[in-house]
Design a protein around this motif. Sequence first.
Motif, mmCIF file in Angstrom:
data_model
loop_
_atom_site.group_PDB
_atom_site.id
_atom_site.type_symbol
_atom_site.label_atom_id
_atom_site.label_comp_id
_atom_site.label_asym_id
_atom_site.label_seq_id
_atom_site.Cartn_x
_atom_site.Cartn_y
_atom_site.Cartn_z
ATOM 1 N N GLU A 160 74.768 -16.775 29.368
ATOM 2 C CA GLU A 160 74.566 -15.787 28.295
ATOM 3 C C GLU A 160 75.015 -16.312 26.921
ATOM 4 N N HIS A 161 76.203 -16.905 26.858
ATOM 5 C CA HIS A 161 76.699 -17.322 25.530
ATOM 6 C C HIS A 161 75.866 -18.486 24.985
ATOM 7 N N LYS A 162 75.356 -19.325 25.891
ATOM 8 C CA LYS A 162 74.515 -20.454 25.458
ATOM 9 C C LYS A 162 73.142 -19.945 24.991
ATOM 10 N N ALA A 163 72.617 -18.938 25.694
ATOM 11 C CA ALA A 163 71.323 -18.354 25.292
ATOM 12 C C ALA A 163 71.470 -17.757 23.891
ATOM 13 N N LYS A 164 72.603 -17.088 23.652
ATOM 14 C CA LYS A 164 72.824 -16.478 22.336
ATOM 15 C C LYS A 164 72.918 -17.544 21.253
ATOM 16 N N GLU A 165 73.616 -18.634 21.595
ATOM 17 C CA GLU A 165 73.755 -19.750 20.638
ATOM 18 C C GLU A 165 72.386 -20.342 20.290
ATOM 19 N N LEU A 166 71.565 -20.532 21.324
ATOM 20 C CA LEU A 166 70.234 -21.130 21.134
ATOM 21 C C LEU A 166 69.369 -20.225 20.257
ATOM 22 N N LEU A 167 69.392 -18.923 20.537
ATOM 23 C CA LEU A 167 68.560 -17.996 19.760
ATOM 24 C C LEU A 167 69.033 -17.935 18.306
ATOM 25 N N ALA A 168 70.353 -18.024 18.117
ATOM 26 C CA ALA A 168 70.886 -18.016 16.748
ATOM 27 C C ALA A 168 70.395 -19.270 16.004
ATOM 28 N N LEU A 169 70.339 -20.384 16.723
ATOM 29 C CA LEU A 169 69.835 -21.621 16.099
ATOM 30 C C LEU A 169 68.355 -21.524 15.748
ATOM 31 N N GLU A 281 65.330 -3.931 28.526
ATOM 32 C CA GLU A 281 66.409 -3.516 27.601
ATOM 33 C C GLU A 281 67.321 -4.693 27.272
ATOM 34 N N GLU A 282 67.555 -5.544 28.263
ATOM 35 C CA GLU A 282 68.430 -6.710 28.019
ATOM 36 C C GLU A 282 67.778 -7.665 27.020
ATOM 37 N N ILE A 283 66.442 -7.753 27.079
ATOM 38 C CA ILE A 283 65.711 -8.623 26.160
ATOM 39 C C ILE A 283 65.868 -8.089 24.739
ATOM 40 N N ASN A 284 65.741 -6.755 24.633
ATOM 41 C CA ASN A 284 65.929 -6.103 23.341
ATOM 42 C C ASN A 284 67.323 -6.383 22.768
ATOM 43 N N ASP A 285 68.336 -6.272 23.629
ATOM 44 C CA ASP A 285 69.721 -6.499 23.194
ATOM 45 C C ASP A 285 69.904 -7.941 22.709
ATOM 46 N N LEU A 286 69.323 -8.889 23.467
ATOM 47 C CA LEU A 286 69.438 -10.311 23.083
ATOM 48 C C LEU A 286 68.818 -10.545 21.702
ATOM 49 N N ALA A 287 67.625 -9.958 21.505
ATOM 50 C CA ALA A 287 66.909 -10.130 20.240
ATOM 51 C C ALA A 287 67.741 -9.561 19.102
ATOM 52 N N GLU A 288 68.241 -8.360 19.303
ATOM 53 C CA GLU A 288 69.022 -7.705 18.237
ATOM 54 C C GLU A 288 70.275 -8.506 17.917
ATOM 55 N N HIS A 289 70.906 -9.024 18.961
ATOM 56 C CA HIS A 289 72.121 -9.807 18.770
ATOM 57 C C HIS A 289 71.851 -11.020 17.883
ATOM 58 N N ALA A 290 70.630 -11.614 18.035
ATOM 59 C CA ALA A 290 70.288 -12.803 17.240
ATOM 60 C C ALA A 290 69.568 -12.414 15.936
ATOM 61 N N LYS A 291 69.570 -11.106 15.627
ATOM 62 C CA LYS A 291 68.984 -10.580 14.384
ATOM 63 C C LYS A 291 67.460 -10.704 14.314
ATOM 64 N N PHE A 292 66.808 -10.674 15.491
ATOM 65 C CA PHE A 292 65.347 -10.615 15.541
ATOM 66 C C PHE A 292 64.926 -9.175 15.809
ATOM 67 N N LYS A 293 63.665 -8.879 15.456
ATOM 68 C CA LYS A 293 63.099 -7.571 15.809
ATOM 69 C C LYS A 293 62.023 -7.810 16.880
ATOM 70 N N VAL A 294 62.134 -7.099 18.013
ATOM 71 C CA VAL A 294 61.098 -7.235 19.051
ATOM 72 C C VAL A 294 59.859 -6.492 18.581
ATOM 73 N N GLU A 295 58.724 -7.194 18.504
ATOM 74 C CA GLU A 295 57.501 -6.533 18.048
ATOM 75 C C GLU A 295 56.646 -6.062 19.208
ATOM 76 N N LEU A 309 57.330 -11.010 21.786
ATOM 77 C CA LEU A 309 57.079 -11.464 20.410
ATOM 78 C C LEU A 309 58.138 -10.886 19.484
ATOM 79 N N TRP A 310 58.885 -11.791 18.841
ATOM 80 C CA TRP A 310 59.986 -11.390 17.973
ATOM 81 C C TRP A 310 59.710 -11.831 16.536
ATOM 82 N N GLN A 311 60.185 -11.042 15.587
ATOM 83 C CA GLN A 311 60.031 -11.437 14.174
ATOM 84 C C GLN A 311 61.383 -11.660 13.520
#
Length: 312
Positions: A160-169, A281-295, A309-311
């Motif tokens: 989880e923490h690595k996925a968050k790091e990757l999405l932030a990058l 819902e978990e996908i939504n949470d991940l996106a929000e955590h990385a400051k993306f919006k799920v479209e 698809l995220w923006q």
Amino acid sequence: MTDTFTKDIVDGLTAKDKHLPSKYFYDDNGSRIFQEIMNMPEYYPTNAEFEILSMQSKQIIEALKFSRPFNIVELGAGDGFKTFKLLEYLVNNEVDFHYVPIDISQEAIDILTRRLKEKLPALKIDPKVGDYFEILKDNRQSDYPSLLLFLGGNIGNYLEHKAKELLALFHKNMKRGDKLLIGFDLKKNPIIIHNAYYDKHGITKRFNLNLLVRINRTLDADFKIDDFDFYCHYSPITGDVKSYIVSLRKQTVHLKAIDKYIHFDYDELIWTELSKKYALEEINDLAEHAKFKVEHNFLDCKHYFTDSLWQK
Ligand code: AVI
């Protein structure tokens, strides 16, 4: 002991709970075994994502709402099999875009480029070999909007923490308005997931044990492959598939290249891989955590998999 491979292997095998990074599955032989996995009828993610990209290309492109021209940047393009349908749709509809496949393997990129040039001669392709982020930084300079592709459910192989790091990058290296299409394998009937990983053909077992073969070759080690087995387990509550190599004997292995001995107990485990399954819902949470919006979540007909698809 200087290189990262050696350090990662020794750190993992000398830890209290032994583990090895799944990214090391993919030497040439491991990549071939992974192709066999993707061809097994039980390994549903490949077909599910292929269905999404072949049946919903039009909807995906419309959802981008991009001005023309634009870029499609694919991270870990591999053999590009899944993406072909999306590219074909765009070329057939004379959409003005550039395809930028990125892969760490020169061989994979060469094969992909040759195949695409043959099958889609009108495609504008700008292949790149190397580290995702170095290349993404360059792409940020482009004036055109970009769609980033991170397909195949690879995100599920990150803790989880690595996925968050990757999405932030990813987020950091994208421009405002750029989009990310990212594949997630979804939670579903546990028996279907179990059969995809604990396969009756023994291909996933071979995939895991190949890591020991790689260590034998690279570190001049003496793992006796027949003295190890494979086990994996899906937890429907957490969504984790965890894969292990099991020592069938109390034994000692010598890594001759660095003169290091590793002791194994009878039935001791080496954790090799996480393949996490997500709820929407978990996908939504991940996106929000990385400051993306799920479209939009593009799902296959059985709802086994989503390309989300995220923006930015
Ligand atoms: C690459 N990755 C998404 C695969 C997965 O499903 O976790 C790797 C794999 N491991 C066992 N089977 C396939």
